[in-house]
Scaffold this active site. Sequence first.
Site, PDB file in Angstrom:
ATOM      1  N   HIS A 218      -0.969  -4.295   0.227  1.00 21.27           N
ATOM      2  CA  HIS A 218      -1.633  -3.222  -0.539  1.00 21.27           C
ATOM      3  C   HIS A 218      -0.739  -2.002  -0.674  1.00 21.27           C
ATOM      4  CE1 HIS A 218      -2.907  -0.428   2.771  1.00 21.27           C
ATOM      5  NE2 HIS A 218      -3.029  -1.519   3.498  1.00 21.27           N
TER       6      HIS A 218
ATOM      7  N   ASP B  44      -2.096   1.173  -1.777  1.00 25.12           N
ATOM      8  CA  ASP B  44      -2.802   2.434  -1.574  1.00 25.12           C
ATOM      9  C   ASP B  44      -2.622   2.902  -0.134  1.00 25.12           C
ATOM     10  OD1 ASP B  44      -4.492   0.129  -0.899  1.00 25.12           O
ATOM     11  OD2 ASP B  44      -6.024   1.616  -0.398  1.00 25.12           O
TER      12      ASP B  44
ATOM     13  N   ASP C 118       1.654   0.974   6.938  1.00 23.27           N
ATOM     14  CA  ASP C 118       0.355   0.519   6.425  1.00 23.27           C
ATOM     15  C   ASP C 118       0.186   0.973   4.980  1.00 23.27           C
ATOM     16  OD1 ASP C 118      -2.267  -0.387   6.225  1.00 23.27           O
ATOM     17  OD2 ASP C 118      -3.102   1.334   7.288  1.00 23.27           O
TER      18      ASP C 118
ATOM     19  N   GLU D  35      -7.293  -1.103  -0.676  1.00 28.83           N
ATOM     20  CA  GLU D  35      -7.588  -1.690   0.626  1.00 28.83           C
ATOM     21  C   GLU D  35      -8.223  -0.688   1.573  1.00 28.83           C
ATOM     22  OE1 GLU D  35      -6.808  -3.243   4.743  1.00 28.83           O
ATOM     23  OE2 GLU D  35      -6.281  -1.319   3.818  1.00 28.83           O
ATOM     24  N   GLU D  36      -7.791   0.560   1.486  1.00 21.56           N
ATOM     25  CA  GLU D  36      -8.227   1.575   2.443  1.00 21.56           C
ATOM     26  C   GLU D  36      -9.619   2.127   2.156  1.00 21.56           C
ATOM     27  OE1 GLU D  36      -6.740   1.954   5.055  1.00 21.56           O
ATOM     28  OE2 GLU D  36      -4.578   1.702   4.812  1.00 21.56           O
TER      29      GLU D  36
ATOM     30  N   ASP E  67       0.195  -7.080   7.154  1.00 20.87           N
ATOM     31  CA  ASP E  67      -0.511  -5.789   7.271  1.00 20.87           C
ATOM     32  C   ASP E  67      -1.159  -5.634   8.646  1.00 20.87           C
ATOM     33  OD1 ASP E  67      -1.646  -3.344   6.623  1.00 20.87           O
ATOM     34  OD2 ASP E  67      -3.360  -4.212   5.580  1.00 20.87           O
TER      35      ASP E  67
ATOM     36  N   HIS F 121      -2.573   5.484   9.823  1.00 22.08           N
ATOM     37  CA  HIS F 121      -3.545   6.559   9.617  1.00 22.08           C
ATOM     38  C   HIS F 121      -3.250   7.794  10.472  1.00 22.08           C
ATOM     39  CE1 HIS F 121      -6.819   3.389   8.313  1.00 22.08           C
ATOM     40  NE2 HIS F 121      -5.638   3.222   7.720  1.00 22.08           N
TER      41      HIS F 121
END
Length: 465
Positions: A87, A89, A118, A152-153, A176, A438
């Site tokens: 992903h 995003d 990520d 995805e997030e 991932d 994150h």
Amino acid sequence: MDFRKLAEEQKPSFLKDLNTIISINSVRDEATAGPGKPFGNGPKEALDAMLSMGKRDGFDVKNIDGYAGVVEYGDPDNPDTLGILGHLDIVPLGEGWTKQPLALTVNDGYLFGRGVLDDKGPTMAAYYALKLIREAKIPLKKRVMLVMGCDEESGMECMNYYLSHAEIPKTGFVPDADFPVIYGEKGGAHIILESETPTAIRSMHAGIRPNIVIGKADMTTDKATELQKELFAFFLKANSLEGSWKDNEDATTTWHVEGTPSHAAWPYKGVNAAVQLLRFAGAAFNDKLAHALGWLTSDWTGKNLGIQQDGLYMGMLTQNPGIVDIENGKTSVLLDIRYPNETNGQELLEKIRKAADGTEAGIHAVLKSDSRPLFVDPDSTLVKTLMDVYRTHTGDAYSPAITIGGGTYARKFENFVSFGPELPNDVKTTDQFVGGPHQRDEGIRESDLINAIAIYADAILRLAA
């Protein structure tokens, strides 16, 4: 073939392309969403950039209406397919960075930037793995599809669309998560605690994503007494927290707490600032609703919610109150719950309702969404092949295949598992802070990401040749 040597030779080009993708702020943005860009300008720009690279390097590419993109290698008429799911995003940048979040920083053997771990970095590693195979002109029996999503997030809406509008690869892996191989992912439920019970809290809006532990929070109440301010100072000191308060011109007081953000799959690595404020308000203002919410959500295992559970394969259930909204007499707390495969969202809802009723604070629980757990037989050919690839390239013969609390695209497809790039029992080799997914200063060791190219190339070869 010596894929590690080939990957090392490609490093300058790889880092340049990765910097291009890292520099794009691809957070979902409803304000700029529209036809061809369902998640806003940033995700579209990142997808366009990756597909342009694919065209540049001679791959067949497809844009699935801005929801996802596909880079393909092999006979387009071959129905036998191997998929790689990544992903583009990212979560919001957040605060406290010591590096530039929207630039690839190389420092002391590490790479930094939002998405470098990520999942832009691993997705680019998978892309370069496929690029190495193409340039080496290795014939494959399967058509390889690198599928790149853009949401995805924020709930994987991109893959929901993809599954109903595009070709679905028959098997594959997702770069991932962690090595060696992740054959199981906990289920994911979003449950909202709602109430219209009167509260001393006039307003509180904390959290940016359900899957992030709230790192800082503000709460506004009626103007505080001197005793309440003293209690706040005591509360901060007793809980090793940083915070502040200020009186406002409209006869209110705003309270601020600094917590520690973390991925919601590991809430024990963070400190939820909003929960701390609810606990304080419950005690200092004798507030029944705040006390109940603070107590219910304070234990990351879900013990106070009545949902504590330790799964045979997947370990402990975790819960994170990721979004807190209180305004105009209405309260909403969104729980992000990661649960083992012995239970399900409906069972959890019933237990939480029972716990909420026991507080007598007028709290009602609603199931917003439920994503079933992923479980692939650890003795399957897919898992065994990837385990062998990992061991060949790392020499690690002891680490077993595992399950995790995080959720990846693998749960959306049949016969997919997660595969890297983070190494088990990794020991940091730099004195600087290296953030995880994150977190601020998100980073990964440069050599690990380059080695991931070689591992992914070998995995493609063994699964598709």
